[in-house]
Design an enzyme around this catalytic site. Structure first.
Site, short mmCIF file in Angstrom:
data_model
loop_
_atom_site.label_atom_id
_atom_site.label_comp_id
_atom_site.label_asym_id
_atom_site.label_seq_id
_atom_site.Cartn_x
_atom_site.Cartn_y
_atom_site.Cartn_z
N ASN A 282 0.83 -1.19 0.00
CA ASN A 282 0.00 0.00 0.00
C ASN A 282 0.88 1.25 0.00
O ASN A 282 2.03 1.21 0.41
CB ASN A 282 -0.91 0.02 1.24
CG ASN A 282 -2.09 -0.91 1.09
OD1 ASN A 282 -2.60 -1.12 0.00
ND2 ASN A 282 -2.54 -1.48 2.20
N LYS B 21 -5.06 3.58 -6.19
CA LYS B 21 -5.20 2.63 -5.08
C LYS B 21 -5.15 3.35 -3.73
O LYS B 21 -5.91 3.02 -2.80
CB LYS B 21 -4.07 1.58 -5.17
CG LYS B 21 -4.03 0.59 -4.00
CD LYS B 21 -5.24 -0.31 -3.96
CE LYS B 21 -5.26 -1.23 -2.74
NZ LYS B 21 -4.07 -2.07 -2.64
#
Length: 293
Positions: free
Chosen positions: A102, A175
């Site tokens: 992430n 994202k």
């Protein structure tokens, strides 16, 4: 191919399982309880109502990546530099390193720690660890790679939908925006996406988070592909039962990645003099819960 997964959590175990089922020699590097279970029974993969045990090798040490041709780094963002320092002395000269993490800047940080190139990968999957050496799949699984067609073909042959992007920075931001919209709220409420997305006022909050992120990304010169408001609204439909990784971390009393999600947007907003009050509030609330835990 000999493949090492640095960070045998939910993401690492899921992709490790698929690669092993695809015929590759996979070593997962992770915490002792997962390593012990995988070495004893294999890696348990639960998806689509079925459960299989996948034979893999597992280690608690970075030396598990020795002689690996491909290394997937799946550790939490806060552990990026430590993982890089541990891997640096054991990697072969020709080993390819991918960051499946992430956040926007992990590949850059990992590259600095390793002293070698790192390929950024954007991950779209819903998973969690249901027990020691037991990964559960909730949906998705697509990867977006910055270049390298041969790797995209390798993943695709293993049943992992993979695409190449010429705008990987935009894909990373896409994202991160999803994470900023869902992770903190899912964690604070301890609710899956489908439950809180229908709550009165949630749609407006999600829209505000997205707008703040898009403003920051634009000022940084990043072009985020697609309609992010539509992408964000669809996530709750596609993964209604998924709890964010931040929610899972808080529930287990572990540090979260919130500093690299909403916190990253806050820092960039401050540097650019852009107000980001919703991201700031979500970041602060998760940090308070971290401290309480």
């Amino acid at each position: 191919m000999k493949i090492a997964i640095m960070g045998a959590g939910a993401v690492g175990c899921y992709y490790g399982a698929l690669l092993a089922l695809g015929g590759h020699e996979v070593t997962l590097i992770g915490r002792p309880q997962h390593v012990e279970a995988m070495n004893r029974d294999g890696l348990r993969l639960e998806r689509a109502g079925e459960s299989v045990f996948v034979p893999v090798q597992a280690s608690t040490e970075a030396e598990g990546a020795l002689d690996a041709e491909l290394v997937l780094v799946c550790v939490k963002s806060a552990d990026t530099e430590e993982a890089g320092r541990a891997l640096r002395p054991v990697l072969g000269a020709d080993a390819l390193v991918l960051s499946l993490q992430n956040g926007v800047d992990n590949a850059e940080r990992l590259q600095a720690a390793l002293g070698r190139g790192v390929i950024p990968v954007v991950v779209y999957v819903g998973t969690d660890m249901a027990g020691a050496g037991h990964v559960r799949h909730h949906g998705g699984g697509r990867l977006v790679l910055g270049g390298h067609l041969a790797l995209a073909k390798l993943f695709t042959r293993a049943g992992i939908p993979t695409e190449i992007s010429s705008n990987v920075q935009g894909a990373l931001w896409s994202k991160v925006i999803l994470n900023c919209a869902y992770n903190a709220i899912s964690a604070i409420a301890q609710m899956p996406y489908g439950r809180f997305a229908d709550f009165p006022g949630a749609e407006r909050v999600l829209r505000d988070v997205v707008d703040e992120c898009l403003t920051v990304a634009s000022r940084l010169g990043v072009t985020v592909p697609g309609d992010m408001h539509e992408v964000v609204s669809q996530l709750a439909v596609l993964m209604p039962e998924q709890r964010s990784s931040t929610a899972q971390d808080l529930a287990r009393g572990r540090p979260t990645e919130i500093d690299y999600l909403n916190g990253y947007v806050v820092r960039q907003g401050e540097a650019l003099s852009i107000p980001v009050p919703v991201n700031r509030t979500l970041h602060m609330l998760v940090k308070m819960l971290e401290k309480k835990n």
